[in-house]
Scaffold this motif. Structure first.
Motif, mmCIF file in Angstrom:
data_model
loop_
_atom_site.group_PDB
_atom_site.id
_atom_site.type_symbol
_atom_site.label_atom_id
_atom_site.label_comp_id
_atom_site.label_asym_id
_atom_site.label_seq_id
_atom_site.Cartn_x
_atom_site.Cartn_y
_atom_site.Cartn_z
ATOM 1 N N ILE B 65 0.869 -1.178 0.067
ATOM 2 C CA ILE B 65 -0.078 0.016 0.266
ATOM 3 C C ILE B 65 0.807 1.270 -0.033
ATOM 4 N N CYS B 68 0.847 3.783 -2.999
ATOM 5 C CA CYS B 68 -0.478 4.415 -3.174
ATOM 6 C C CYS B 68 -0.359 5.642 -2.056
ATOM 7 N N LEU B 69 0.576 5.513 -1.059
ATOM 8 C CA LEU B 69 0.375 6.780 -0.056
ATOM 9 C C LEU B 69 1.369 7.698 -0.142
ATOM 10 N N HIS B 76 -0.883 10.471 -9.114
ATOM 11 C CA HIS B 76 -1.007 9.315 -8.773
ATOM 12 C C HIS B 76 -1.669 8.998 -9.983
#
Lengths: 128, 128
Positions: B65, B68-69, B76
């Motif tokens: 994850i 994505c952060l 993005h």
DNA sequence: CTTGACCATCACATTTATGTGAACGTTTGA
DNA sequence: TCAAACGTTCACATAAATGTGATGGTCAAG
């Protein structure tokens, strides 16, 4: 009820229930044959333990704060030492910080997901 | 900066920084002498990793994850596979459940603490 | 050039929450 | 009475996140 039943009701393996006992989190009675005997309240208790563990609290802390959380409500009172109260307060604060971190990250994930969804919706071919 | 500096800035031991690297969470450059070279953004990155770990996420999930952060925001885009998005969504939901458990328990602690404080205030001798 | 402060890798240790299985007693139902 | 299902203890195994130390390379300052 005996260990198998409690295991079924809570989803915790028998082994794990014995482990919680070994750690002092639960103290079941013993029948004449040596079998552990649990009353109904252990279902909630075990679920709460699992929640706290999943929340990242170690058993040694859970052991100390559990008595504060599972008293049958309305019968709480000062068998609590000042040290215990201090521990509880500091643990609550730590929990709050942790909650904040989690919320921030969850929100970032959500944001990213909706963003991606939005982009997908605009993509060529998406109307197919 | 090199590993010692980053360790100082983040509070993570050198050993731990190497561990994060071994787990694929960070990928520092190497200087000609073999020394790890970190740029400034690693400070935030490491702190975020520690937050997520403290939140109870295992490294293998964090690894998935993180991309994505921490993209520099606003850049993005869909290098994300559908499986990754599904994973992210399910992990977000799990996080939400966890947050709920934590909040419930924290509130119970708070409640207990204020209750005890109230009782203390009424006790004989408390006005001394 | 040597010393001290860095860096590197490798390997072994530890704690926590679990799983797994052996060896053996108990209860229950056909 | 015999087997299946359940219980007991004990002990070894594992994954994750860390610590600790050995052994050796690099580099800057005295």
């Amino acid at each position: 009820m005996r260990i198998g039943e409690l295991s079924r009701l809570t989803g915790a393996s028998r082994r794990l229930l014995r482990y919680y006992e070994e750690q002092g989190l639960i103290v079941p009675d013993r029948g004449a044959n040596g079998y552990r005997e649990y009353d109904d309240r252990y279902v909630d208790r075990v679920n709460q333990i699992r929640g706290l563990l999943d929340a990242g609290l170690p058993t040694r802390i859970i052991k100390q704060i559990l008595p504060c959380l599972d008293k049958p409500r309305s019968i709480h009172f000062p068998d609590a030492t000042p040290e215990m109260l201090a521990l509880l307060a500091s643990e609550r604060d730590r929990l709050t910080e942790r909650i904040d971190v989690l919320i921030r990250n969850r929100d970032a994930m959500s944001e990213y997901l909706t963003e991606v969804a939005r982009c997908r919706a605009l993509e060529p071919g998406s109307s197919h």
